[in-house]
Motif scaffolding. Sequence first.
Motif, PDB file in Angstrom:
ATOM      1  N   LYS A 123       7.924  10.101  12.439  1.00 55.81           N
ATOM      2  CA  LYS A 123       7.023  10.888  11.595  1.00 55.81           C
ATOM      3  C   LYS A 123       5.597  10.329  11.625  1.00 55.81           C
ATOM      4  N   ARG A 151      -6.995   1.298   3.874  1.00 57.31           N
ATOM      5  CA  ARG A 151      -6.170   2.501   3.719  1.00 57.31           C
ATOM      6  C   ARG A 151      -5.901   2.741   2.234  1.00 57.31           C
ATOM      7  N   ARG A 152      -5.594   1.685   1.513  1.00 57.82           N
ATOM      8  CA  ARG A 152      -5.364   1.813   0.067  1.00 57.82           C
ATOM      9  C   ARG A 152      -6.618   2.312  -0.645  1.00 57.82           C
ATOM     10  N   ILE A 211      -2.884   7.134  -1.164  1.00 54.09           N
ATOM     11  CA  ILE A 211      -2.443   5.744  -1.346  1.00 54.09           C
ATOM     12  C   ILE A 211      -3.226   5.094  -2.483  1.00 54.09           C
ATOM     13  N   ILE A 261      -1.463   5.768  -5.842  1.00 52.08           N
ATOM     14  CA  ILE A 261      -0.215   5.053  -6.128  1.00 52.08           C
ATOM     15  C   ILE A 261      -0.391   3.537  -6.092  1.00 52.08           C
ATOM     16  N   ARG A 305       6.640  -8.329  -5.726  1.00 57.25           N
ATOM     17  CA  ARG A 305       7.323  -7.401  -4.833  1.00 57.25           C
ATOM     18  C   ARG A 305       7.339  -7.906  -3.391  1.00 57.25           C
ATOM     19  N   ILE A 318      10.453  -3.493  -6.023  1.00 52.03           N
ATOM     20  CA  ILE A 318       9.972  -3.775  -4.668  1.00 52.03           C
ATOM     21  C   ILE A 318       9.173  -2.658  -4.016  1.00 52.03           C
ATOM     22  N   CYS A 319       9.059  -1.484  -4.624  1.00 55.63           N
ATOM     23  CA  CYS A 319       8.281  -0.417  -3.981  1.00 55.63           C
ATOM     24  C   CYS A 319       6.881  -0.938  -3.700  1.00 55.63           C
ATOM     25  N   THR A 320       6.485  -0.936  -2.420  1.00 54.32           N
ATOM     26  CA  THR A 320       5.174  -1.475  -2.075  1.00 54.32           C
ATOM     27  C   THR A 320       4.105  -0.381  -2.035  1.00 54.32           C
ATOM     28  N   HIS A 321       4.450   0.800  -2.501  1.00 58.77           N
ATOM     29  CA  HIS A 321       3.493   1.905  -2.537  1.00 58.77           C
ATOM     30  C   HIS A 321       2.874   2.147  -1.160  1.00 58.77           C
ATOM     31  N   CYS A 322       3.758   2.232  -0.163  1.00 59.51           N
ATOM     32  CA  CYS A 322       3.271   2.416   1.211  1.00 59.51           C
ATOM     33  C   CYS A 322       2.917   3.870   1.476  1.00 59.51           C
ATOM     34  N   GLY A 323       3.496   4.787   0.698  1.00 58.89           N
ATOM     35  CA  GLY A 323       3.120   6.191   0.831  1.00 58.89           C
ATOM     36  C   GLY A 323       3.887   6.952   1.901  1.00 58.89           C
ATOM     37  N   MET A 324       4.904   6.324   2.500  1.00 56.89           N
ATOM     38  CA  MET A 324       5.663   7.037   3.528  1.00 56.89           C
ATOM     39  C   MET A 324       6.426   8.223   2.944  1.00 56.89           C
ATOM     40  N   ALA A 356       5.203  10.355   0.801  1.00 52.49           N
ATOM     41  CA  ALA A 356       4.304  11.432   0.377  1.00 52.49           C
ATOM     42  C   ALA A 356       4.627  12.769   1.046  1.00 52.49           C
ATOM     43  N   ILE A 397       3.311  12.718  -5.025  1.00 51.88           N
ATOM     44  CA  ILE A 397       3.967  11.694  -4.198  1.00 51.88           C
ATOM     45  C   ILE A 397       5.177  11.146  -4.962  1.00 51.88           C
ATOM     46  N   SER A 444       6.813   8.436  -4.998  1.00 50.61           N
ATOM     47  CA  SER A 444       6.636   7.094  -5.552  1.00 50.61           C
ATOM     48  C   SER A 444       5.830   7.134  -6.857  1.00 50.61           C
ATOM     49  N   TYR A 445       4.863   8.046  -6.915  1.00 47.26           N
ATOM     50  CA  TYR A 445       4.027   8.170  -8.114  1.00 47.26           C
ATOM     51  C   TYR A 445       4.823   8.756  -9.276  1.00 47.26           C
ATOM     52  N   CYS A 502      12.290   6.490   3.049  1.00 47.64           N
ATOM     53  CA  CYS A 502      11.818   5.248   2.429  1.00 47.64           C
ATOM     54  C   CYS A 502      12.342   4.056   3.217  1.00 47.64           C
TER      55      CYS A 502
END
Lengths: 221, 249
Positions: free
Chosen positions: A67, A130-131, A137, A140, A196, B28-34, B36, B52, B54-55, B96
């Motif tokens: 993806k 990116r954040r 991103i 979140i 984390r 542990i969610c690293t908020h990577c956004g995958m 979304a 999203i 995660s949000y 995820c």
Amino acid sequence: MDFYSFVEGPLLWIAFLTFIIGTVMRIAMFLAISRKRDQVMYRYFSWKYVFATLGRWLLPLNKDVAKNPVFAILVYVFHICLLVVPIWLSGHIILWEESRFGWSWSPIPESWADWMTLVLLGIAVFFFLRRLISPDIRLISTLSDYLLIAVTALPFMTGYFLTHGTLDGIAFLGDNMQLIHMLAGELMLILIPLTRLSHAVLFFFSRAATGIEIGRRGYSM
Amino acid sequence: MTEEINPKEITDFLKPKMGARFKTWVEICTHCGMCADTCHFYLASGNDPKMIPSYKVRFLKELLKKKGRVDKAYLEEIYKTVYYECNMCRRCTLYCPFGIDIALLISLLRGLLHSQGIVPEGLLKSIENYKEFGNQMAVSKEDWVETLEWCEEETAEELVGLKIPIDKKGAKIMYTVNAREPKFYPQDIMEVAKIFHVAGEDWTFPSEKGWDDTNLAMFASDVETARIVAENTFKRADELEVEKIAITE
């Protein structure tokens, strides 16, 4: 004992022990709590799905690579550098040889270590930007997400400065780079079980739990 | 909207349910956004970052951090998200890297809202119906049996000898329906009776609670009611000593 000896001696022990005991505790807690509250995991337990799902995600054989190939590959490269450089850097192995343990193993070439460090730092900057830039991103992201990127990048940045004398011209930094480098590494080790960054070990358990769940339902792992 | 909420009720609800997986996922969610662009709510809203996955589960972390000290307006905000911005399809879970099961976290939040009496009106009505009548449409036992009887009568005019067996002990198949069928679409029951008849199947309906195979209580994470609904069906199957339970499409 001066500050330098403290950082080089007792603090290093504290950092390593926090890292090792802390991560073992995280695993023990996962297993203990799951025995009580996640029975579904054990009722349908299957090594087949555990290995299948770990294999797919430890190697780039998963849906995210298809993806979002660029981001996924960067994440893999980042983590490979993160593990390989500190463990196989000749400068670190020499310290293990000189230590009370006397452990020794073959290092990677210096030039590899240099490049891998720069690649890791480049990707860390990319993650940070990116954040900041992506509206998705950014929404979140929490403050700790930004800080943890810095915590992870700092040992590598200071390590590079140390081995190349990049900032030696600046009095304080030049004199204390080794100290700063050790502190940065120790901070990261301590924070792994407490933040984390614990995904370093919990990844395996979370992944396995979900692998069992979606595997038995026949979804793509 | 500053109605007070008892924080203890919230923590008492959440604590025993925070198993090892939930705790780990929140942590542990690293908020990577995958996740979304795996979400159809995200895509359908023109990539609204608020959609999203995660949000959407940030609430759980916040509730734990605030030890349940939130107000009614906050719970209403959760309500909007967990009922109108997620249908728990689990697609994000498949993408995820950590396998965080967002749908389960949403389900936990729905359960929390249910414990606070915040449930969509229609769903709440269905839950009450399950508790009282054993089916979501409040069909009484008399109405149910009567419906089956006249369905049999009418269908037998077309297919001579057709039976709709009720409480037939030792039948091979116990058939169950959506409560909408006796309520609004009895022709569905007639159609299936024809199929069973022509196929020569040994089948039956139970007359008592357990014939409704929907379980809407599950959607509000009302685990107690959902359990009763499922248990009713299995109880009837045991009583009737059937081999199989079949459910309507």
